[in-house]
Design a protein around this motif. Structure first.
Motif, short mmCIF file in Angstrom:
data_model
loop_
_atom_site.label_atom_id
_atom_site.label_comp_id
_atom_site.label_asym_id
_atom_site.label_seq_id
_atom_site.Cartn_x
_atom_site.Cartn_y
_atom_site.Cartn_z
N HIS A 161 10.12 10.61 2.36
CA HIS A 161 9.89 9.35 3.02
C HIS A 161 9.35 9.61 4.43
O HIS A 161 9.87 10.44 5.16
N ALA A 162 8.26 8.90 4.79
CA ALA A 162 7.70 9.05 6.14
C ALA A 162 8.66 8.48 7.17
O ALA A 162 9.49 7.61 6.87
N ALA A 193 0.82 -1.22 0.00
CA ALA A 193 0.00 0.00 0.00
C ALA A 193 0.85 1.27 0.00
O ALA A 193 0.31 2.37 0.00
N GLU A 194 2.17 1.13 0.04
CA GLU A 194 3.09 2.28 -0.01
C GLU A 194 2.83 3.26 1.14
O GLU A 194 2.78 4.47 0.96
N ALA A 195 2.68 2.70 2.34
CA ALA A 195 2.36 3.52 3.51
C ALA A 195 3.46 4.50 3.87
O ALA A 195 3.19 5.55 4.48
N GLN A 196 4.69 4.20 3.52
CA GLN A 196 5.80 5.06 3.92
C GLN A 196 5.97 6.28 3.02
O GLN A 196 6.96 7.00 3.14
N GLY A 204 1.08 6.71 7.69
CA GLY A 204 1.23 5.36 7.16
C GLY A 204 1.22 4.34 8.27
O GLY A 204 1.81 4.55 9.33
N VAL A 205 0.53 3.23 8.04
CA VAL A 205 0.42 2.18 9.05
C VAL A 205 0.85 0.87 8.41
O VAL A 205 0.36 0.51 7.33
N TYR A 253 3.89 5.42 10.85
CA TYR A 253 4.81 6.32 10.16
C TYR A 253 4.09 7.65 9.92
O TYR A 253 2.89 7.68 9.66
N VAL A 254 4.83 8.76 9.99
CA VAL A 254 4.20 10.07 9.81
C VAL A 254 5.04 10.97 8.92
O VAL A 254 6.25 10.79 8.77
#
Length: 853
Positions: free
Chosen positions: A722-723, A692-695, A700-701, A711-712
């Motif tokens: 990048h998170a 899901a490319e959360a980073q 992002g979880v 991740y924030v």
């Protein structure tokens, strides 16, 4: 031709051949320096269009037209004493008679400037013709490429340099399967080293562009699956429908050869330090000029030559041209690339520090002198936020910190800041217009009191714009150093920052713009700065429908009509599809709406369906049918929560360790409708494979065996970031609690239109400070932040539904005040089985698609 007028003793004739970026800049500089007191300026252009911005040429495929790309104002060439001849190429130069020869007549000159630029090199390859021999240089070339792409599936660019990757981006934007073929073993071989080339290749391939290195095209023949077959040395081949050559440039020196001017060893018009050719009456500037045998293919050196020549022609002494810094900062296919100074470490004794992040294909290299005290060069792939600092170290010989590697380590790991006070007066802030820190200081001493004034005075940050952040930093530092209070008021109507206005709204319970203006502002109306900023604050605090009459729309058009306006005046409609999960019935319902209203449909990157081509009067009917099918507004038009992307997680995937879909649904339903300083994007991945490319998201979880990692402060877009890992192995309840606090703290303290990533970088104390506030509750705000979020959640309502239930609001959705029909000038054509907007040049060529009225 009306310019066959002999020179007088007082006014001579100056001819500029070429109206590209460098030729245009030369004319600007001549006029600015008073050249019209002594010259009548004749400008000849082979192209039918006045000078345009080739640096942003690829944006032509994104909707920009020739006029929006044009440099300066058209009125410049209407200045008395200046004549621009468009579409009139110079055929010959008669140096003996001092005349240029055109198809429309001969024109005498006293001084002549060659600014003929360059042309694309196409290697002699058997079979290269027609659509297998396209080039990427002018707007006319781009029109040809667009026409060739109309019935094509795949496109190939020969050449993996700067322009080649730009051309690949253009093909991709046209919907083609894009490929790049490069003879060298790496992309951008001039600017990047091997590892930088590898990082760039990985990033570009991840975007869906094929990269083929160490390939020499021997011939082009008919293909089987596609129109053409590119035959490489050996047995390899690649099939395609069109081929764009971007294998380098060659100086456009045909006129110089014809009239017998001295040439450089590898072509180009030979010039000295004054940009003079072997004829004392003729100058050469830009890519057609060869100084010391070298051709300079960037805009900044060409501008430097143009300024030098303009200065000399006006009778002033100019600094000699002694070569140019070829450092460059680019975004290619959305990927940051930077090259500074001795990027390859070729100078004797040079040694390097390298940072490699294989997970994100990011790479940074710092080249330093043998004693480790001076920076010599750098390579950046993936993050150009380091570029400005490194460039100043290299260009100005600033002493390196004790640990030079800290300059390329990730933010928050001890990298020293290079403040504006550390830059010498000679430091170049804007390379396009050669503006130094000293020139900026002089502008401030001369009365400029803000960034806008300095830009107008010096032209800094008006070229490529890459120095805007550094310019702001220098201006604010210099104003403060002079005892001038830097005005951080939101605008002329409010003498407060956004953060201060937010506090006033919360403390005093203000719910309307009019009340805010009456209590804390000046004037009676407000402006385009304070209206959307305060509208955003009010929506973030109280979550009332954006169309309520006492709330000011956040954006003039999109929020007003709760849909995104497109280039032809129609709107796109994006229903919310939480977590990307949708039933077959939902898909059918969207399909039926799209079919009924003849809308173009496309799956978005955020796992939703976008419906394009709706006219204003159709919006309420479209919303009504979508709402009846169980959908609601997706808030694609606002600075608000947009999407929560997810993979299928443990429910279906054999690698999943948590139910990422359920968590994505919970997050989206909780934060849908949340208004913020900038748009918000989320993602939830069911395992560390990160589908899901959360980073790359604001929040992002990622699932772990023990819970969730949070991740924030990441983002995609023009400046990807990048998170950062914020907390690990969280249970569901703690995860939501931390996200509540994080989002509300961001909304409370960020500046207007500030992304979470930029806000995070501006926080004193960085990530550790943010963790202390959110996790450890160091400010004692946790309960308050959670309560504020709960109020927003509890007050949510679909803005589409609210609007269609209110007769007063529905009155806004009419194209014409006195007529309920649509706009008859909005027309479409059929392409790939769907509609697309009709271009002006197609009006008489292609049958129109029947419109739904």
């Amino acid at each position: 031709m009306n310019s066959n007028v002999a020179s007088t003793p007082d006014v001579q004739t100056l001819i500029v051949i070429g109206n590209g970026m460098v030729g245009h800049h030369c004319v600007e500089q001549l006029i600015e320096r008073g050249a019209l007191d002594r010259y009548r300026i004749e400008v000849f252009s082979e192209e039918p269009l006045r000078a345009y911005d080739r640096v942003h040429l690829s944006e032509y495929f994104g909707g920009r037209d020739a006029e929006s790309l044009a440099l300066g104002e058209a009125s410049l060439y209407q200045t008395p004493g200046v004549t621009l001849h468009l579409g009139v190429p110079v055929l010959e130069i008669d140096r003996e008679r001092r005349e240029v020869i055109t198809a429309q007549g001969n024109v005498p000159y006293d001084k002549l400037v060659l600014a003929t630029g360059s042309y694309p090199f196409v290697p002699p390859i058997e079979g290269a013709e027609g659509n297998s021999r396209l080039v990427y240089r002018t707007l006319a070339d781009l029109d040809t490429i667009r026409a060739a792409a109309a019935d094509a599936r795949r496109g190939v660019v020969v050449g993996g340099g700067l322009l080649g990757l730009e051309a690949a981006n253009a093909l991709k934007s046209l919907g083609l399967d894009a490929h790049v073929v490069e003879f060298a073993p790496r992309l951008m071989p001039v600017q990047l080293d091997d590892q930088g080339g590898q990082a760039l290749k990985a990033r570009i391939e991840a975007l869906g562009v094929g990269v083929h290195l160490s390939k020499a095209t021997q011939s082009i023949s008919a293909g089987e699956q596609y129109r053409y077959r590119m035959n490489f040395a050996g047995e390899d081949f690649l099939e395609t429908d069109l081929i764009v050559f971007s294998a380098g440039i060659r100086p456009q020196d045909a006129l110089a050869r014809q009239c017998g001017l001295e040439l450089g060893a590898r072509g180009g018009v030979a010039i000295d330090g004054q940009c003079l050719t072997s004829d004392a009456s003729i100058y050469a500037i830009g890519e057609c000029a060869a100084w010391n045998g070298s051709i300079f293919g960037l805009v900044a050196p060409g501008y430097q030559m143009a300024r030098s020549v303009a200065t000399q022609l006006c009778g002033e002494e100019a600094d000699p041209f002694i070569g140019a810094d070829m450092s460059t900062k680019l975004k290619l296919l959305g990927v940051d690339v930077g090259s500074i100074g001795d990027a390859h470490g070729a100078l004797p004794g040079a040694r390097s520090y390298r940072f490699i992040d294989e997970a994100t294909s990011s790479y940074r290299r710092l080249v330093v002198s043998a004693d480790g005290k001076q920076a010599l060069g750098a390579v950046l792939v993936g993050d150009n936020s380091y570029y400005d600092t490194l460039l100043q170290y290299v260009q100005n010989g600033i002493k390196l910190p004790a640990d030079p590697a800290s300059l390329i380590l990730p933010a928050g790991e001890g990298a020293p800041a290079l403040g504006a006070d550390a830059l010498p007066a000679t430091a170049t802030v804007c390379s396009c217009h050669n503006v130094s820190k000293g020139a900026i200081c002089s502008a401030i001493d001369g009365g400029c009191t803000d960034v806008a004034g300095v830009k107008a005075c010096t032209r800094a940050a008006t070229g490529c714009g890459g120095c805007a952040a550094l310019l702001k930093q220098v201006v604010e530092h210099e104003l403060s150093a002079r005892g001038v209070a830097v005005d951080k008021s939101l605008c002329e109507h409010f003498a407060y920052t956004r953060q201060e206005l937010y506090a006033l709204v919360r403390v005093e319970g203000i719910e309307t713009f009019e009340e805010m203006l009456a209590k804390h502002g000046r004037g009676h109306v407000g402006c385009e700065i304070c209206k959307p900023a305060i509208g955003s604050i009010l929506a973030s605090c109280w979550n009332r429908p954006i169309q309520n009459p006492w709330l000011v729309p956040l954006q003039d058009t999109n929020d007003t009509f709760m849909a995104n306006m497109q280039k032809n005046g129609t709107y796109s409609v994006v229903p919310r599809i939480p977590g990307g999960e949708i039933t077959p019935e939902g898909l059918i319902a969207i399909g039926e709406v799209a079919k009924k209203y003849n809308l173009y449909t496309k799956i978005t990157g955020g796992q939703r369906i976008d419906l394009f081509g709706a006219q204003l009067h159709e919006l309420p009917d479209i919303w009504g049918e979508l709402i009846a099918a169980g959908f609601e507004t997706g808030h694609a038009y606002g600075k608000s929560t947009r999407t929560v992307k997810s993979c299928v997680g443990s429910t279906w995937c054999r690698y999943g360790v948590q139910d990422s879909v359920k968590m994505a649904l919970d997050i989206e339903h909780r934060y849908k409708g949340l208004r913020s300083p900038h748009k918000l994007k989320f993602a939830v991945s069911g395992c560390t494979r990160e589908c899901a490319e959360a980073q790359s998201k604001d929040v992002g979880v990622i699932a772990t065996e023990k819970g969730w990692n949070l991740y924030v402060c990441g983002n995609g877009g023009m400046r990807p970031r990048h998170a950062e890992l914020f907390a690990t192995d969280l249970d569901d309840e703690t995860l939501i609690r931390y996200i509540d606090r994080f989002l509300m703290f961001y909304i409370r303290t960020a500046d207007k239109l500030q992304r979470t990533s930029v806000w995070r970088e501006s926080l004193e104390g960085g990530l550790d400070y943010l963790k202390a506030v959110i996790i450890d509750d160091s400010l004692g705000l946790a309960d308050e932040l959670e309560a504020q979020m709960q109020l927003v959640v509890d007050r949510y309502e679909c803005e589409w539904a609210n609007a269609i239930q209110d007769p007063e609001k529905l009155k806004r959705f009419r194209t014409f005040v006195n007529d309920g029909r649509g706009d008859p000038d909005i027309r479409f054509i059929d392409e790939r089985g769907q509609i697309r907007p009709l271009r002006a040049d197609e009006a008489e060529l292609i049958p129109l698609v029947e419109e739904v009225v």
